[in-house]
Design a protein around this motif. Structure first.
Motif, PDB file in Angstrom:
ATOM      1  N   GLY A 217       0.761  -1.206   0.028  1.00 21.89           N
ATOM      2  CA  GLY A 217      -0.033   0.134   0.164  1.00 21.89           C
ATOM      3  C   GLY A 217       0.847   1.235   0.044  1.00 21.89           C
ATOM      4  O   GLY A 217       0.481   2.278  -0.664  1.00 21.89           O
ATOM      5  N   THR A 218       2.042   1.243   0.843  1.00 21.36           N
ATOM      6  CA  THR A 218       2.839   2.364   0.737  1.00 21.36           C
ATOM      7  C   THR A 218       3.513   2.500  -0.681  1.00 21.36           C
ATOM      8  O   THR A 218       3.621   3.836  -1.057  1.00 21.36           O
ATOM      9  CB  THR A 218       3.951   2.061   1.729  1.00 21.36           C
ATOM     10  N   VAL A 219       3.972   1.578  -1.445  1.00 20.06           N
ATOM     11  CA  VAL A 219       4.249   1.654  -2.765  1.00 20.06           C
ATOM     12  C   VAL A 219       3.356   2.178  -3.495  1.00 20.06           C
ATOM     13  O   VAL A 219       3.402   3.203  -4.534  1.00 20.06           O
ATOM     14  CB  VAL A 219       5.035   0.295  -3.240  1.00 20.06           C
ATOM     15  N   ARG A 220       2.115   1.754  -3.611  1.00 21.07           N
ATOM     16  CA  ARG A 220       0.920   2.507  -4.202  1.00 21.07           C
ATOM     17  C   ARG A 220       0.862   3.694  -4.131  1.00 21.07           C
ATOM     18  O   ARG A 220       0.499   4.723  -5.106  1.00 21.07           O
ATOM     19  CB  ARG A 220      -0.280   1.412  -3.748  1.00 21.07           C
ATOM     20  N   ASP A 221       0.722   4.113  -2.817  1.00 20.03           N
ATOM     21  CA  ASP A 221       0.520   5.570  -2.342  1.00 20.03           C
ATOM     22  C   ASP A 221       1.682   6.553  -2.868  1.00 20.03           C
ATOM     23  O   ASP A 221       1.464   7.632  -3.313  1.00 20.03           O
ATOM     24  CB  ASP A 221       0.442   5.748  -0.856  1.00 20.03           C
ATOM     25  N   ILE A 222       2.864   5.925  -2.979  1.00 19.26           N
ATOM     26  CA  ILE A 222       4.039   6.688  -3.488  1.00 19.26           C
ATOM     27  C   ILE A 222       3.768   6.921  -4.928  1.00 19.26           C
ATOM     28  O   ILE A 222       3.865   8.302  -5.337  1.00 19.26           O
ATOM     29  CB  ILE A 222       5.272   5.993  -3.193  1.00 19.26           C
ATOM     30  N   LEU A 223       3.549   5.884  -5.649  1.00 18.61           N
ATOM     31  CA  LEU A 223       3.240   6.058  -7.169  1.00 18.61           C
ATOM     32  C   LEU A 223       2.244   6.908  -7.571  1.00 18.61           C
ATOM     33  O   LEU A 223       1.922   7.463  -8.639  1.00 18.61           O
ATOM     34  CB  LEU A 223       3.090   4.741  -7.634  1.00 18.61           C
ATOM     35  N   LEU A 224       0.955   6.789  -6.791  1.00 23.65           N
ATOM     36  CA  LEU A 224      -0.215   7.684  -7.034  1.00 23.65           C
ATOM     37  C   LEU A 224       0.109   8.910  -6.336  1.00 23.65           C
ATOM     38  O   LEU A 224      -0.946   9.754  -6.459  1.00 23.65           O
ATOM     39  CB  LEU A 224      -1.336   6.759  -6.545  1.00 23.65           C
TER      40      LEU A 224
END
Length: 206
Positions: A50-57
């Motif tokens: 989820g953290t990787v997702r939030d960084i990318l988004l």
């Protein structure tokens, strides 16, 4: 975002966090890590994707920052888990780890795809974002535990199950199918596909 979908995603992510945290606790227990090590592994497993997702988004604050009680709960459980009987983890660790990982994979992958579509990403990119959300927690867990990540060493479909399920969700979203049922159908598909491939030892060609 539709209120019903917002609620569904919140429930999904809570269940996924619990599922991935369980797999992190079991892996940390098998490695005989101390409470702080256990907490770091569980934290990375539950929130890594989820953290990787939030960084990318470019989503802020991060999910685990915004939902601090989850972090506190993981921290508390990390100090209790070493006290559990060793026979418990010995009897159930493999089965529970598999099911917990499959649940987390399905729930996180679909929620990641939904958030990506809500951010107006193209359908293929949104599906890949969902896969990233679903698999990176397990990747970080395995790296911290000095293991080759499961996604690289297990030829059974793993990310493939997540990707197909994310595409299914993107398709249902495209045809304006009911959002709640879309989430449930795609999540159940990923969960069932992962368990079936493991049960019948279905492997991708090398």
């Amino acid at each position: 975002m539709h209120p019903r979908l917002t609620l569904a995603l919140a429930v999904m992510e809570a269940i996924a966090i619990l599922a991935y945290a369980i797999s992190g606790f079991i892996e940390a227990r098998s490695r005989r890590l101390d409470p702080i090590g256990t907490f770091l592994v569980a934290m990375a497993t539950a929130f890594g994707g989820g953290t990787v997702r939030d960084i990318l988004l470019e989503r802020r604050p991060f999910y685990w920052v915004e939902h601090q009680p989850y972090v506190i709960a993981l921290f508390a459980v990390s100090f209790v888990s070493p006290m559990l009987p060793k026979t418990t983890s010995g009897l159930f660790s493999e089965r529970v780890l598999l099911v917990a990982d499959a649940i987390g994979l399905g729930l996180f992958s679909v929620s990641g795809t939904s958030l990506a579509l809500d951010a107006q990403l193209p359908w293929f990119t949104a599906a890949m974002m969902g896969v990233t959300t679903g698999v990176f927690g397990g990747v970080i867990r395995d790296v911290l535990c000095n293991e080759v990540p499961l996604i690289l060493r297990d030829s059974r479909p793993y990310a493939t199950c997540a990707f197909v399920g994310c595409l299914l969700y993107a398709f249902l979203h495209h045809i304006d199918f009911d959002t709640i049922y879309s989430v449930l159908i795609a999540t159940f598909f990923i969960l069932l596909a992962r368990l079936i491939t493991f049960k019948f030892d279905i492997r991708l060609p090398h």
